[in-house]
Write a protein that holds these residues in place. Structure first.
Motif, PDB file in Angstrom:
ATOM      1  N   ASP A  98      -8.660 -11.646   1.894  1.00 19.14           N
ATOM      2  CA  ASP A  98      -7.379 -11.048   1.505  1.00 19.14           C
ATOM      3  C   ASP A  98      -7.505  -9.569   1.150  1.00 19.14           C
ATOM      4  O   ASP A  98      -6.738  -9.043   0.350  1.00 19.14           O
ATOM      5  CB  ASP A  98      -6.759 -11.819   0.330  1.00 19.14           C
ATOM      6  N   VAL A  99      -8.472  -8.888   1.766  1.00 18.37           N
ATOM      7  CA  VAL A  99      -8.614  -7.444   1.564  1.00 18.37           C
ATOM      8  C   VAL A  99      -7.741  -6.676   2.556  1.00 18.37           C
ATOM      9  O   VAL A  99      -7.121  -5.675   2.214  1.00 18.37           O
ATOM     10  CB  VAL A  99     -10.095  -7.027   1.717  1.00 18.37           C
ATOM     11  N   GLY A 100      -7.723  -7.151   3.802  1.00 15.12           N
ATOM     12  CA  GLY A 100      -6.992  -6.462   4.860  1.00 15.12           C
ATOM     13  C   GLY A 100      -7.840  -6.208   6.085  1.00 15.12           C
ATOM     14  O   GLY A 100      -7.501  -5.353   6.908  1.00 15.12           O
ATOM     15  N   LYS A 101      -8.939  -6.954   6.237  1.00 15.12           N
ATOM     16  CA  LYS A 101      -9.840  -6.742   7.375  1.00 15.12           C
ATOM     17  C   LYS A 101      -9.146  -7.056   8.695  1.00 15.12           C
ATOM     18  O   LYS A 101      -9.214  -6.264   9.656  1.00 15.12           O
ATOM     19  CB  LYS A 101     -11.092  -7.627   7.236  1.00 15.12           C
ATOM     20  N   SER A 302      -9.832   5.860   1.643  1.00 12.14           N
ATOM     21  CA  SER A 302      -8.930   4.918   0.988  1.00 12.14           C
ATOM     22  C   SER A 302      -7.555   5.055   1.621  1.00 12.14           C
ATOM     23  O   SER A 302      -7.116   6.169   1.932  1.00 12.14           O
ATOM     24  CB  SER A 302      -8.844   5.209  -0.518  1.00 12.14           C
ATOM     25  N   THR A 303      -6.887   3.944   1.836  1.00 21.56           N
ATOM     26  CA  THR A 303      -5.544   3.976   2.407  1.00 21.56           C
ATOM     27  C   THR A 303      -4.713   2.879   1.768  1.00 21.56           C
ATOM     28  O   THR A 303      -5.226   2.066   0.990  1.00 21.56           O
ATOM     29  CB  THR A 303      -5.579   3.818   3.939  1.00 21.56           C
ATOM     30  N   THR A 304      -3.421   2.864   2.075  1.00 24.15           N
ATOM     31  CA  THR A 304      -2.496   1.931   1.434  1.00 24.15           C
ATOM     32  C   THR A 304      -2.083   0.831   2.399  1.00 24.15           C
ATOM     33  O   THR A 304      -1.788   1.089   3.564  1.00 24.15           O
ATOM     34  CB  THR A 304      -1.247   2.678   0.914  1.00 24.15           C
ATOM     35  N   PHE A 305      -2.070  -0.379   1.878  1.00 22.61           N
ATOM     36  CA  PHE A 305      -1.660  -1.558   2.632  1.00 22.61           C
ATOM     37  C   PHE A 305      -0.234  -1.904   2.207  1.00 22.61           C
ATOM     38  O   PHE A 305       0.056  -2.058   1.016  1.00 22.61           O
ATOM     39  CB  PHE A 305      -2.614  -2.715   2.321  1.00 22.61           C
ATOM     40  N   PHE A 306       0.654  -2.025   3.200  1.00 18.35           N
ATOM     41  CA  PHE A 306       2.046  -2.342   2.911  1.00 18.35           C
ATOM     42  C   PHE A 306       2.331  -3.818   3.166  1.00 18.35           C
ATOM     43  O   PHE A 306       1.805  -4.404   4.118  1.00 18.35           O
ATOM     44  CB  PHE A 306       2.980  -1.481   3.764  1.00 18.35           C
ATOM     45  N   ALA A 307       3.164  -4.393   2.299  1.00 17.64           N
ATOM     46  CA  ALA A 307       3.430  -5.834   2.370  1.00 17.64           C
ATOM     47  C   ALA A 307       4.139  -6.227   3.655  1.00 17.64           C
ATOM     48  O   ALA A 307       3.979  -7.351   4.143  1.00 17.64           O
ATOM     49  CB  ALA A 307       4.266  -6.265   1.162  1.00 17.64           C
ATOM     50  N   GLU A 308       4.929  -5.305   4.256  1.00 18.18           N
ATOM     51  CA  GLU A 308       5.713  -5.658   5.436  1.00 18.18           C
ATOM     52  C   GLU A 308       4.984  -5.425   6.752  1.00 18.18           C
ATOM     53  O   GLU A 308       5.256  -6.116   7.736  1.00 18.18           O
ATOM     54  CB  GLU A 308       7.032  -4.855   5.463  1.00 18.18           C
TER      55      GLU A 308
END
Length: 376
Positions: A98-101, A302-308
């Motif tokens: 659940d990191v975003g890989k 570093s970057t931002t992960f968006f929920a949508e």
């Protein structure tokens, strides 16, 4: 193999000793004799057996700034050589669940799909079509593989490489993604040598690392020659000696560490920005990417992960430009591109970057500045 090595050595010795001893020849003569030896060896064993000089590893730009920054290469004069995924090499991305890989690979896939098909190996059987579409992936044209064993997807990668080599054309896929590399059992874990199905009580320790090690030894040359780029997603395990010293590592054995061109660790942290452009998107968390193997100018982003939608390219570029000081913030809360007088509020700056994306992207890739420290 041993006989071929002896024949090559004899051929080199014969050419170098044709007239006089090597010590009596000039440097220019030695170079010419070495070229002649190489030509004879290539004629006997095929083109490319020996090459003179070597080009840098080709890269495929991903158009995702947080990733491409980690893969930049400069020459000794400081000029940008290339950036992106290394062609004919393995890139491993690993980290906690659940990191975003997977979403990071979706972001890369949506860009590379513009140029060639993508092969997605869904070893975990967790591919979410709706979520992939939200990330911009053209799922209708995404090629899938859902292997029943580790050997299945490893043999598929070898077959793709063989096809590219035999056809002497560009690879049929611009990228192969394996999600994830150790999430499916090998044949040795499922069946014994006599074909009997194994039970959970059977000892199958270290079968996966041995299978991967064999694959890398067999396939690495083929993937390199076929210029097949492969992203291997991996999980995390706790390693160490008893309970005295533990550390986080990835499963799969040392062969993964040895053969991967880049190894990138993904971390999850809370979003730190107090101000966000009004994009109609909900920022979920920050994703830190850290190079743990690879010679690079930049070791962490570093970057931002968006929920949508996962990762958003323009926002990511804006964040990296600010991090590297190529976009400066005034006391009035307005932002200006370095060297330009006009300043904008955050939303308008986002639109300006969107309109000048390519130019600002190259400005970022060429910068030699040290980024602001990424907090732990």
């Amino acid at each position: 193999m041993a006989r071929k090595k002896i024949e090559v050595e004899d051929m080199i010795t014969h050419v170098l000793d044709e007239t006089t001893s090597v010590t009596e020849k000039s440097v220019e003569d030695k170079v010419e004799l070495a070229k002649k030896a190489s030509q004879q060896i290539n004629k006997k064993y095929g083109p490319g057996t020996i090459t003179i000089g070597m080009d840098p590893v080709e890269r495929i730009p991903t158009n995702l700034a947080c990733f491409d920054l980690l893969t930049r290469q400069f020459d000794k004069e400081g000029n940008l050589l290339n950036y992106g995924l290394a062609r004919g090499q393995y890139t491993m991305i690993w980290g906690n669940s659940d990191v975003g890989k997977s979403c990071l690979t979706y972001a890369i896939a949506r860009e590379l799909q513009k140029y060639a098909p993508i092969l997605f190996t869904d070893a975990e059987r967790k591919f979410d079509r709706v979520w992939a579409q939200a990330n911009g992936v053209d799922t209708d044209n995404l090629h899938f593989s859902r292997p029943d064993s580790m050997e299945d997807y490893l043999n598929t990668l070898i077959s793709i490489s063989n096809a590219a080599i035999e056809q002497e054309t560009e690879i049929p896929y611009s990228l192969n993604i394996v999600d994830s590399v150790v999430s499916v059992a090998s044949e040795g874990e499922m069946h014994s040598k006599d074909g009997k199905e194994r039970t959970m009580e059977d000892n199958t320790i270290a079968i996966q690392p041995r299978t991967l090690s064999q694959f890398f030894r067999v396939a690495t040359g083929k993937l390199s020659k076929g210029k097949v780029s492969t992203i291997l997603l991996n999980q995390i395990r706790i390693a160490g000696i008893g309970g005295y010293r533990t550390y986080e590592d990835f499963p799969g054995g040392n062969a993964l560490r040895h053969y991967c061109h880049h190894i990138i660790r993904a971390y999850r942290s809370q979003t730190k920005e107090k101000s966000q452009p009004d994009l109609g998107l909900i920022p979920s968390h920050d994703v830190r990417l850290k190079v743990t193997k690879g010679i690079n100018e930049t070791t962490e982003t570093s970057t931002t992960f968006f929920a949508e939608c996962g990762f958003e390219n323009t926002y990511d570029l804006m964040k990296q430009l600010i991090t590297y000081g190529l976009i400066e913030k005034s006391q009035q809360g307005r932002y200006a591109v370095e060297g330009e007088e006009d300043s904008y509020f955050l939303k308008d700056m986002y639109l300006k970057i969107e309109d000048n994306y390519d130019a600002l992207y190259m400005k970022l890739m060429n910068t030699k500045r040290v980024p602001k420290t990424v907090e732990d």
